[in-house]
Motif scaffolding. Sequence first.
Motif, PDB file in Angstrom:
ATOM      1  N   GLY A 104       0.797  -1.225   0.000  1.00 60.58           N
ATOM      2  CA  GLY A 104       0.000   0.000   0.000  1.00 60.58           C
ATOM      3  C   GLY A 104       0.827   1.270   0.000  1.00 60.58           C
ATOM      4  N   GLN A 114      -2.455  -4.008  -2.157  1.00 61.87           N
ATOM      5  CA  GLN A 114      -2.947  -3.829  -0.793  1.00 61.87           C
ATOM      6  C   GLN A 114      -3.992  -2.709  -0.761  1.00 61.87           C
ATOM      7  N   ALA A 115      -3.747  -1.651  -1.536  1.00 59.85           N
ATOM      8  CA  ALA A 115      -4.675  -0.512  -1.533  1.00 59.85           C
ATOM      9  C   ALA A 115      -5.837  -0.772  -2.484  1.00 59.85           C
ATOM     10  N   ASP A 116      -6.867   0.059  -2.400  1.00 61.49           N
ATOM     11  CA  ASP A 116      -8.041  -0.081  -3.255  1.00 61.49           C
ATOM     12  C   ASP A 116      -7.785   0.690  -4.551  1.00 61.49           C
ATOM     13  N   GLU A 117      -6.900   0.158  -5.413  1.00 58.21           N
ATOM     14  CA  GLU A 117      -6.499   0.927  -6.596  1.00 58.21           C
ATOM     15  C   GLU A 117      -6.401   0.066  -7.845  1.00 58.21           C
ATOM     16  N   ASP A 136      -7.472  -6.201  -5.508  1.00 52.03           N
ATOM     17  CA  ASP A 136      -7.007  -5.191  -4.551  1.00 52.03           C
ATOM     18  C   ASP A 136      -7.639  -5.398  -3.170  1.00 52.03           C
TER      19      ASP A 136
END
Lengths: 605, 138
Positions: free
Chosen positions: A137, A163-166, A182
């Motif tokens: 992230g 890890q991030a919402d991307e 993600d």
Amino acid sequence: MSFIAGVDIGNSTTEVCVGEWAPNSGIHFLCSASCATTGTKGTPANIHGIREALNQAMESIGRELSDIALIRLNEAAPVIGDTAMETLTETIITDSSMIGHNPSTPAGAGQAVGKLLFMENLSRAAAHTPYIVAVPGTCSYEEAASALNRAAESLDIRGAILQADEAVLVENRLHRKIPIIDEVALLDRLKDGVEAAIEVALPGQSVRMLSNPYGIATLLHLNPEETHSVTPIAKSLIGKRSAVVLKTPGGNVRENVLPAGDIFLDAENGTLVSLDEGAEKIMQAVSGAGDIHDITGAPDTNVGNMFSRIRQGMSSLSQTPQADIRITDILAVDTLAPVLISGALAGETCLEKAVGIAAMVKTQKLPMENLSKKLQKELGMEVKIAGVEAVMASLGALTTPGTKLPLAILDMGGGSTDAAVISMEGKVVMTHQAGAGELVSMLIETELGLSDRHMAEQIKKYPLAKVESLFHMRMENGQMTFVEESIDPRFYGRVVLLTENGLIRMEKDIPMEKIVQVRREAKRKVFVTNALRALKKVAPKHNLKSLSNVVLVGGSAEDFEIPEMLMEEFAAWRMVCGRGNIRGQEGPRNAVATGLVLSYAGEMP
Amino acid sequence: MITKKPAIFIYVRNPDERMLKEICAGIEEEGVFYEIREVDLPSLDELAWQAANDSMPGSGIGILGNQAALQLRGLDKGRNAAVLEVFATSKVHVTASPQNHFSSMRFHETASLRDPDLAKCRILGSNSARAVKKMAFK
């Protein structure tokens, strides 16, 4: 002429009814009120609530509390109920070998297999080896995308885990499209170099390869034994939009069947039944056992602990030693509980089999004498303990328009379901059964994984709707409601409960249909089962056909769907069954209090 | 027939660039279109309200300097669905004005270890897109 008050102290509410008696005109009802019971039923702590309810009632007709000449208290049934739940299976992942979760926005589509490679090790990767890159992230979507683009020139990159919402942001910037998953929170638990398979479903579909044991075997080259051991993984990935499965050498997923233990029925025809056999078998054993003296579980098993928990709770509530607590009835229901998988990477849950049990405990006679003496002293008026609860409830229920003798009542409360039948001669037969409103709440709480009993109670009580725009919502029955004033955006897109004081928001994202299904199923499992069980016990010759009128009373009879469910069920026996309407105006409440006032007239010369 | 692309409109005046970028990223991640326009309106409320009313799906964002507001068609001017402010130190401040429905809204921290304040801009963008998709806000 004098004022008589009937006071009914229940587990959760205290109800009062005030009537006027004159020798030649009989009883004339004036008013009624109810308020929450203060303290445990049958203890002097109740006096506060009684006084409050009486004050409310007398105020509504503009009179003083002191105008009451006589208070009639009910002889409360000496039963209290409790509920407990135990899971029968559990899934354990050793060495974190799967992730199956539902990020709302994965990117790309399809499957990919490769060696897991952390972002920072990209420079050390070998050519011609398929890789799946794990992006922590701390790395922004622009950095991730450019690094992946650069790496793709020399390496074979098949997919990515973020890890991030991307996921969408990264994928939009890639030259060569790959599936990306993600929101994998515990990315650091992944191990560099292990074989991983990822899958992102096509729009509107769910994963196909990874929810199929042979699919996993194909992607990760598993042998038949390994394929067998990944079955629980495949099972838990059903319906997900994206998934990751890792092939870790020592990794394993086990579905443990917990030693649930046996239930001993100490009864006329004492038997032993295993909890594993499910609710239906347990209930068959209970109904075949005849008069039950006590029910226990095998020590140091799940069921044993469950019963000892109930015993403990009941003993502290009724202030009797644990050895004197006798469980005389249980209602067992099968249920499924979403349980957090131990060893999971992204907070995955798995539906585990569980059994919910409501138990009923006979206590010694409640110390009503003590309460009545104290009440008499405090209010300065005559207090009398009059009649048995079920008899009083029957008398009260008879004031429902359209009823006649012989009459059956079904009193559905919070802790127990009681039934009574009054014959033409006025003889009353009654029974108390374990399992009522509280068990329904517990089932709703477990099956929806709420861990919030209050919310479960609200779900039980109120219908649902989904706020579809700022100006309209769709009710659970499909109907649309439009509003003038815009709905608070906090409710936007949410499932809400329609209460009399406005909307309550469901915090958990569960589809409305699922909540409705769980709620109705819980009510059906508890109340339909119990209504049949209770009425069969009290019906003449245990034949339901001999009952012609059933009046539903008590708190759960006020529910917006339980009475209809029972009506449908009883239609088969051609009986008149419906929600009571005490004195033609009170609805299903106040039956006992009304009965207490009515019975006064019967005692007068 | 729909002739306009169903896009979220972002009306800006001298926007804080970091803010604008994060808001756009939030919308993009949800897979919704957006259009940015420089508009000469006097206040944040006007920018957001006008954007929402001009947007085909009825979701608009106004950015004035270091402030941003999310507005939905149907809400009165000034009754923004969410308001944010980024200070020079890059602190985002959620204003709690009485007419602001979202003053009590809890912002989820993303798993991102980057600036948690700009993450709130990302969420504002996501929510404007989620409004279009008829999904619950983050």
